[in-house]
Design a protein around this motif. Sequence first.
Motif, PDB file in Angstrom:
ATOM      1  N   ARG A  30       0.813  -1.209   0.000  1.00 23.12           N
ATOM      2  CA  ARG A  30       0.000   0.000   0.000  1.00 23.12           C
ATOM      3  C   ARG A  30       0.854   1.269   0.000  1.00 23.12           C
ATOM      4  N   ARG A  45      -2.716  -5.791  -7.836  1.00 22.26           N
ATOM      5  CA  ARG A  45      -3.493  -5.808  -6.603  1.00 22.26           C
ATOM      6  C   ARG A  45      -2.700  -5.097  -5.516  1.00 22.26           C
ATOM      7  N   VAL A  46      -3.395  -4.708  -4.458  1.00 26.79           N
ATOM      8  CA  VAL A  46      -2.777  -3.955  -3.366  1.00 26.79           C
ATOM      9  C   VAL A  46      -2.949  -4.728  -2.070  1.00 26.79           C
ATOM     10  N   LEU A  82      -6.603  -3.596  -8.090  1.00 31.16           N
ATOM     11  CA  LEU A  82      -6.424  -2.178  -8.391  1.00 31.16           C
ATOM     12  C   LEU A  82      -6.826  -1.955  -9.839  1.00 31.16           C
ATOM     13  N   ALA A  98     -10.942   3.870  -6.727  1.00 29.00           N
ATOM     14  CA  ALA A  98      -9.986   2.766  -6.639  1.00 29.00           C
ATOM     15  C   ALA A  98      -8.931   3.035  -5.574  1.00 29.00           C
ATOM     16  N   LEU A  99      -8.422   4.256  -5.528  1.00 29.40           N
ATOM     17  CA  LEU A  99      -7.404   4.597  -4.543  1.00 29.40           C
ATOM     18  C   LEU A  99      -8.004   4.718  -3.144  1.00 29.40           C
ATOM     19  N   ALA A 140      -8.396   1.339  -1.898  1.00 26.08           N
ATOM     20  CA  ALA A 140      -7.078   0.764  -1.606  1.00 26.08           C
ATOM     21  C   ALA A 140      -6.517   1.277  -0.295  1.00 26.08           C
TER      22      ALA A 140
END
Length: 349
Positions: free
Chosen positions: A167, A190-191, A247, A276-277, A280
């Motif tokens: 992250r 992916r995160v 992501l 999205a962020l 995340a």
Amino acid sequence: MLDVLGLEPDDELVYRALVGRPDSTATLLSDLLAVPQAHVDKALSRLVEWELVIRSADERFTAAPPAMAFGALISQRRDGLRMAEQALVTLAEEHRAAMTGNSINDLIEVVTGRDAIRHRFLQVQQAARTQVRSFITAPFLAVPPEENTAEPMAIDRGVHFRAVLDRAVLAEPGIITDAIASLRNGVQLRVADQLPMKLVLADAELGLVPLAVTPAGEPGAVLLHRSGLLDALDALFETVWRTAHPLELSGTGTEAETTVELGAEGPGDLDRRILALLLAGLTDQTIAAQLGLSPRTLHRRLRHLMDMAGVRTRMQLGGHAVRHGWAAPPVPGRQTSPPGAHGVPDETA
């Protein structure tokens, strides 16, 4: 351009000249190309031998039709490459069998220094035949994402890329732009909340694990060949991948793209990137910095999204976004953190 078929530069030069001037002599070609006649004679000899040029009885030369001449040559090269690939598979199996009984020193190679690590990092990707998997953490040790020249070349060969980002990496300058470029090339991202290490895996054959800096101040890494340790890292990657958050970033939204009408039916590219962020777990400050937005613009966009979704909190917005396909859904079985759990205030509308 034709050197990939085995032609020398003079060969290609002479052949191209003959395409436009059939029935030429070696002397005429030498004068035309300003190349010593000895070089022209050697080139013509090779071209005639390969049946790319036809020689007449009076020592005049004509280029064979390109489609016919080079078509046959390309076919021969293709057959040769196919045989080489088959030989490579056989050699790889022999190597694997030989490595099985080797010592630990043969299975683990210690790499020291940024240049050496960079070289091995690119080599591992070049060696991949089907897939490359990686854990990406900050700081970048030897090769920043934008300098990974091996990735697009491997993708062109049909190699599939999957990467899990720590992250904290999403706060690195320019990382979102690099992520968008990778996603457009077919890379899956992916995160994860936190990754245990940096890691690059090529198929199930090679693994590169950067280590801590040596006492002398040089970074170090280990290159692993097929072994029980590599199998464990393979399993570790797949476990982390299953629990990481997808992501998905689209478009190239900037500050200039933030004027969306309130009556819009769904979020635009910029809005999807914000969501999205947000999902995340990035903070408002980091999201704004990565997308080139002012904090005020970001807050306005979030309020607009909550109005569009008909919700009052960011937690409700996150749920609405997932249910309606505005953002990637959480991975089954993963305990996802709601927006606001990582320093993002859970403001009401």
